[in-house]
Design a protein around this motif. Sequence first.
Motif, short mmCIF file in Angstrom:
data_model
loop_
_atom_site.label_atom_id
_atom_site.label_comp_id
_atom_site.label_asym_id
_atom_site.label_seq_id
_atom_site.Cartn_x
_atom_site.Cartn_y
_atom_site.Cartn_z
N SER A 1 0.83 -1.21 0.00
CA SER A 1 0.00 0.00 0.00
C SER A 1 0.86 1.26 0.00
N CYS B 1 -4.36 -3.86 1.29
CA CYS B 1 -4.17 -3.80 -0.15
C CYS B 1 -4.32 -5.20 -0.75
N SER C 1 -4.74 0.01 -4.79
CA SER C 1 -4.57 0.59 -3.44
C SER C 1 -5.26 -0.22 -2.36
#
Length: 212
Positions: free
Chosen positions: A76, A143, A164
């Motif tokens: 992430s 993520c 993301s």
Amino acid sequence: MTTEIMVGVTDDLSEKNEVFNFKEGVWPSDHVVAGASWTVKNVPSRDSLCMILRFIFGLFSKNIPEYDVWLLIGNSAWQPDTRVVRYRKLWGALKARGMVIPDSENSLEILMESNGKVKFFGATQFYEHAIEDVIKAIADERCAYIVAFPGHCGIRDVLEMGWSGDLNEDSKMLVSLQNKGALIFKKIGEFDDCEVGFLVLGNPELVRTLLN
């Protein structure tokens, strides 16, 4: 005592519904995405998610047996570009943190570079016996997605897009997956919530086929 799995379904997630409401304008105006949710209340979250994922595997075995199920995990945040980071890559770094990654002959990862930093994104196919390990993995990694593909259709293409872990931010990747005939699963609810479960996104006809 039998635990009830509550199911919600909508043929168009861009319209107001009781499954999941995206931010306005997330999806292209000509793109229709259906959704369904499975949730459980007042059961420890990991137990709930394991139970629901086993239920979903049963639906695949019955209704779409030709699909393979994959765990997608990525970084992430950007990582420092060091020798150790490059040596461990994604799976090695996760294992070093104590995460159990499902053993699979079908596993891959890619490296992204930007401004002297790196990110890794990976995918590994898994089966029903690895459900507990997968739930532990997505508990620790925001993520993360679970994706069902017809065969190995376009896994690397998806990894190279990156994501993301936020459904509203990842619409481009989700549209690409849907166009490849994939079903995308995302954990909903936090691990201290009284209600947790999974959301699935996909083409309306495919979502209905899974649920039949």
